[in-house]
Design a protein around this motif. Structure first.
Motif, PDB file in Angstrom:
ATOM      1  N   CYS A  93      -6.732   7.879  13.780  1.00 40.90           N
ATOM      2  CA  CYS A  93      -6.449   7.679  12.358  1.00 40.90           C
ATOM      3  C   CYS A  93      -6.554   6.198  11.997  1.00 40.90           C
ATOM      4  CB  CYS A  93      -5.058   8.227  12.038  1.00 40.90           C
ATOM      5  SG  CYS A  93      -4.633   8.139  10.294  1.00 40.90           S
ATOM      6  N   PHE A  94      -6.007   5.333  12.842  1.00 38.55           N
ATOM      7  CA  PHE A  94      -6.097   3.886  12.632  1.00 38.55           C
ATOM      8  C   PHE A  94      -7.560   3.451  12.589  1.00 38.55           C
ATOM      9  CE2 PHE A  94      -6.782  -0.292  14.419  1.00 38.55           C
ATOM     10  CZ  PHE A  94      -5.998  -1.083  13.603  1.00 38.55           C
ATOM     11  N   ARG A  95      -8.340   3.871  13.574  1.00 38.57           N
ATOM     12  CA  ARG A  95      -9.753   3.470  13.631  1.00 38.57           C
ATOM     13  C   ARG A  95     -10.530   3.989  12.418  1.00 38.57           C
ATOM     14  NH1 ARG A  95     -11.299   0.788  17.996  1.00 38.57           N
ATOM     15  NH2 ARG A  95     -10.140   0.974  19.933  1.00 38.57           N
ATOM     16  N   ASP A  96     -10.240   5.226  11.994  1.00 42.88           N
ATOM     17  CA  ASP A  96     -10.929   5.783  10.828  1.00 42.88           C
ATOM     18  C   ASP A  96     -10.642   4.974   9.568  1.00 42.88           C
ATOM     19  OD1 ASP A  96     -11.952   7.782  12.456  1.00 42.88           O
ATOM     20  OD2 ASP A  96     -10.602   9.351  11.710  1.00 42.88           O
ATOM     21  N   GLY A  97      -9.451   4.444   9.436  1.00 46.62           N
ATOM     22  CA  GLY A  97      -9.079   3.670   8.256  1.00 46.62           C
ATOM     23  C   GLY A  97      -9.138   2.175   8.456  1.00 46.62           C
ATOM     24  N   TYR A  98      -9.728   1.740   9.565  1.00 44.56           N
ATOM     25  CA  TYR A  98      -9.665   0.323   9.924  1.00 44.56           C
ATOM     26  C   TYR A  98     -10.245  -0.618   8.862  1.00 44.56           C
ATOM     27  CZ  TYR A  98     -10.041  -4.071  12.360  1.00 44.56           C
ATOM     28  OH  TYR A  98      -9.937  -5.392  12.685  1.00 44.56           O
ATOM     29  N   ARG A 100      -7.884  -3.495   7.748  1.00 45.01           N
ATOM     30  CA  ARG A 100      -8.262  -4.889   8.002  1.00 45.01           C
ATOM     31  C   ARG A 100      -8.327  -5.679   6.697  1.00 45.01           C
ATOM     32  NH1 ARG A 100     -13.565  -4.742   9.503  1.00 45.01           N
ATOM     33  NH2 ARG A 100     -14.036  -5.298   7.365  1.00 45.01           N
ATOM     34  N   ALA A 101      -8.922  -5.073   5.664  1.00 49.76           N
ATOM     35  CA  ALA A 101      -9.039  -5.768   4.373  1.00 49.76           C
ATOM     36  C   ALA A 101      -7.660  -6.131   3.830  1.00 49.76           C
ATOM     37  CB  ALA A 101      -9.806  -4.908   3.378  1.00 49.76           C
ATOM     38  N   MET A 102      -6.713  -5.219   3.923  1.00 50.53           N
ATOM     39  CA  MET A 102      -5.367  -5.504   3.422  1.00 50.53           C
ATOM     40  C   MET A 102      -4.700  -6.591   4.273  1.00 50.53           C
ATOM     41  SD  MET A 102      -3.084  -5.136   1.195  1.00 50.53           S
ATOM     42  CE  MET A 102      -3.714  -3.739   0.287  1.00 50.53           C
ATOM     43  N   ALA A 103      -4.858  -6.518   5.578  1.00 47.49           N
ATOM     44  CA  ALA A 103      -4.270  -7.537   6.457  1.00 47.49           C
ATOM     45  C   ALA A 103      -4.864  -8.913   6.154  1.00 47.49           C
ATOM     46  CB  ALA A 103      -4.494  -7.161   7.920  1.00 47.49           C
ATOM     47  N   GLU A 104      -6.174  -8.965   5.918  1.00 55.49           N
ATOM     48  CA  GLU A 104      -6.822 -10.233   5.585  1.00 55.49           C
ATOM     49  C   GLU A 104      -6.301 -10.790   4.261  1.00 55.49           C
ATOM     50  OE1 GLU A 104     -10.946  -9.218   5.720  1.00 55.49           O
ATOM     51  OE2 GLU A 104     -11.046  -9.419   7.903  1.00 55.49           O
ATOM     52  N   LEU A 153      -4.385 -14.347   3.857  1.00 55.67           N
ATOM     53  CA  LEU A 153      -4.838 -15.393   2.939  1.00 55.67           C
ATOM     54  C   LEU A 153      -3.745 -15.781   1.949  1.00 55.67           C
ATOM     55  CD1 LEU A 153      -8.466 -14.216   2.169  1.00 55.67           C
ATOM     56  CD2 LEU A 153      -7.806 -16.295   3.376  1.00 55.67           C
ATOM     57  N   ALA A 154      -3.014 -14.806   1.448  1.00 55.47           N
ATOM     58  CA  ALA A 154      -1.973 -15.075   0.452  1.00 55.47           C
ATOM     59  C   ALA A 154      -0.752 -15.750   1.067  1.00 55.47           C
ATOM     60  CB  ALA A 154      -1.551 -13.776  -0.227  1.00 55.47           C
ATOM     61  N   LEU A 164       2.121  -4.377   7.669  1.00 62.39           N
ATOM     62  CA  LEU A 164       1.607  -3.575   6.575  1.00 62.39           C
ATOM     63  C   LEU A 164       2.499  -2.353   6.386  1.00 62.39           C
ATOM     64  CD1 LEU A 164      -2.192  -3.714   7.470  1.00 62.39           C
ATOM     65  CD2 LEU A 164      -0.941  -5.143   5.842  1.00 62.39           C
ATOM     66  N   THR A 165       2.938  -2.142   5.151  1.00 60.97           N
ATOM     67  CA  THR A 165       3.839  -1.042   4.822  1.00 60.97           C
ATOM     68  C   THR A 165       3.196  -0.165   3.749  1.00 60.97           C
ATOM     69  OG1 THR A 165       4.932  -2.256   3.055  1.00 60.97           O
ATOM     70  CG2 THR A 165       5.826  -2.547   5.295  1.00 60.97           C
ATOM     71  N   PRO A 166       3.790   0.998   3.453  1.00 65.88           N
ATOM     72  CA  PRO A 166       3.221   1.854   2.408  1.00 65.88           C
ATOM     73  C   PRO A 166       3.056   1.129   1.069  1.00 65.88           C
ATOM     74  CG  PRO A 166       4.801   3.106   3.681  1.00 65.88           C
ATOM     75  CD  PRO A 166       4.898   1.672   4.144  1.00 65.88           C
ATOM     76  N   ASP A 167       3.961   0.228   0.726  1.00 61.35           N
ATOM     77  CA  ASP A 167       3.861  -0.502  -0.539  1.00 61.35           C
ATOM     78  C   ASP A 167       2.576  -1.331  -0.648  1.00 61.35           C
ATOM     79  OD1 ASP A 167       6.252   0.533  -1.411  1.00 61.35           O
ATOM     80  OD2 ASP A 167       7.406  -1.278  -0.926  1.00 61.35           O
ATOM     81  N   ASP A 168       2.068  -1.814   0.487  1.00 61.37           N
ATOM     82  CA  ASP A 168       0.842  -2.616   0.466  1.00 61.37           C
ATOM     83  C   ASP A 168      -0.365  -1.806  -0.026  1.00 61.37           C
ATOM     84  OD1 ASP A 168       1.950  -5.052   1.432  1.00 61.37           O
ATOM     85  OD2 ASP A 168       1.962  -4.188   3.447  1.00 61.37           O
ATOM     86  N   PHE A 169      -0.357  -0.498   0.201  1.00 61.95           N
ATOM     87  CA  PHE A 169      -1.500   0.342  -0.148  1.00 61.95           C
ATOM     88  C   PHE A 169      -1.258   1.163  -1.416  1.00 61.95           C
ATOM     89  CE2 PHE A 169      -1.918  -0.649   4.297  1.00 61.95           C
ATOM     90  CZ  PHE A 169      -3.267  -0.910   4.426  1.00 61.95           C
TER      91      PHE A 169
END
Length: 89
Positions: free
Chosen positions: A55-60, A64-68, A72-73, A81-86
């Motif tokens: 599941c992680f790899r499928d959504g990577y 990754r974009a959210m982590a980046e 940066l911020a 990363l938590t549910p609120d981030d997405f």
């Protein structure tokens, strides 16, 4: 961001998946919670470790974009990363 081989690790307490990202000369250890994978990446509750990693790899790309963006911020050596981030706002 640089291309780096992703080696996700399910945390021993099974509360998240750890992975690393790097940007130029900085790097961060990231953790995405299992709850986030369940809510936003269609992981079924009580899934096996193999299913969690799949599941992680499928959504990577999204993960990754959210982590980046978070790195940066708010540059930090650890990103969570938590549910609120997405959540769509």
């Amino acid at each position: 961001m640089e291309a780096v081989e992703v080696k996700p690790q399910v945390l021993a307490n099974r509360r998240g998946v750890a992975f690393d990202i790097s940007r130029q000369s900085s790097a961060a250890e990231c953790v995405i919670s299992i709850a986030t994978l369940e809510v936003h990446f269609w992981l079924e509750p009580g899934a096996s470790e193999a299913r969690i990693v799949k599941c992680f790899r499928d959504g990577y790309a999204r993960i990754r974009a959210m982590a980046e963006r978070k790195l940066l911020a708010h540059p930090a050596p650890h990103i969570e990363l938590t549910p609120d981030d997405f959540a769509r706002r």
